[in-house]
Design a protein around this motif. Structure first.
Motif, mmCIF file in Angstrom:
data_model
loop_
_atom_site.group_PDB
_atom_site.id
_atom_site.type_symbol
_atom_site.label_atom_id
_atom_site.label_comp_id
_atom_site.label_asym_id
_atom_site.label_seq_id
_atom_site.Cartn_x
_atom_site.Cartn_y
_atom_site.Cartn_z
ATOM 1 N N SER A 193 18.052 -8.692 16.811
ATOM 2 C CA SER A 193 18.833 -7.540 16.103
ATOM 3 C C SER A 193 19.508 -7.909 14.940
ATOM 4 O O SER A 193 19.526 -9.002 14.448
ATOM 5 C CB SER A 193 19.924 -7.545 17.135
ATOM 6 O OG SER A 193 20.874 -8.647 17.068
ATOM 7 N N ALA A 194 19.784 -6.995 14.076
ATOM 8 C CA ALA A 194 20.152 -7.336 12.799
ATOM 9 C C ALA A 194 21.496 -8.267 12.507
ATOM 10 O O ALA A 194 21.338 -8.899 11.892
ATOM 11 C CB ALA A 194 20.677 -5.528 12.369
ATOM 12 N N VAL A 195 22.520 -7.960 13.404
ATOM 13 C CA VAL A 195 23.769 -8.711 13.289
ATOM 14 C C VAL A 195 23.305 -10.494 13.584
ATOM 15 O O VAL A 195 23.908 -11.016 12.960
ATOM 16 C CB VAL A 195 24.935 -8.314 14.097
ATOM 17 C CG1 VAL A 195 26.056 -9.068 13.936
ATOM 18 C CG2 VAL A 195 25.125 -6.872 13.413
ATOM 19 N N CYS A 196 22.789 -10.385 14.771
ATOM 20 C CA CYS A 196 22.381 -11.708 15.633
ATOM 21 C C CYS A 196 21.474 -12.311 14.505
ATOM 22 O O CYS A 196 21.662 -13.608 14.277
ATOM 23 C CB CYS A 196 21.730 -11.523 16.691
ATOM 24 S SG CYS A 196 22.833 -11.034 18.117
ATOM 25 N N THR A 197 20.551 -11.680 13.610
ATOM 26 C CA THR A 197 19.674 -12.262 12.790
ATOM 27 C C THR A 197 20.599 -12.965 11.861
ATOM 28 O O THR A 197 20.274 -14.116 11.153
ATOM 29 C CB THR A 197 18.478 -11.391 12.467
ATOM 30 O OG1 THR A 197 17.763 -11.138 13.549
ATOM 31 C CG2 THR A 197 17.622 -12.113 11.290
#
Length: 160
Positions: A51-55
């Motif tokens: 996911s964008a934030v997790c990445t």
């Protein structure tokens, strides 16, 4: 949601499957919290691989690993995805810390970071060499994370 682990509490021992990417190979094994006794450890719970934030969060922690190891600490990242997803995530983003698979959310429940609808709250726990929680941060919404600089400052502070 169970009550979150508070600073001063003894962190519950656990064993999870995980894997670490070294730039060429994703090596899997078991990760047991009790094996880290005598050394500080940062546990970073995150909701989902890729996911964008997790990445962005995991890339930040991976690129900052040397700052953590200079202080004697390792970083273990924990999410509910399985090892195949973790391997793809690690390879695709050159993530060098162990990614642990908490597929049943057992460890997330022990630490009190599960939440209806989102699964796992974005959370960080600093576990001291004595196995006690020294510091924790649990995001309410999960769109932000604690930066490397904050974690190393807390790590340094708890070792003083």
């Amino acid at each position: 949601m169970a009550r979150a682990m508070e600073p001063g509490a003894l962190a519950p021992d656990f064993v999870l499957p995980g894997g670490r990417w070294d730039g060429e190979t994703f090596t899997t094994g078991s990760y047991r919290l009790g094996d880290r006794r005598g050394h500080p450890l940062i546990l970073a719970f995150y909701p989902q691989d890729n996911s964008a934030v997790c990445t962005r969060q995991m890339c930040s922690y991976s690129s900052g690993l040397e700052q953590f190891t200079d202080l004697g600490a390792d970083v273990w990242a924990i999410s509910p995805q399985g090892l195949d997803a973790h391997e793809e995530f690690a390879r695709g983003n050159d993530l060098r810390m162990p990614l642990l698979a908490d597929t049943e959310r057992t460890v997330a429940k022990l630490f009190g970071v599960t939440a209806p609808g989102i699964g796992i709250r974005r959370s960080v726990f600093l576990i001291g060499p004595d196995g006690r929680v020294r510091w924790q941060h649990i995001a309410l919404i999960g769109l932000t994370w604690q930066p490397v600089e904050r974690l190393t400052a807390e790590l340094s502070r708890t070792q003083a």
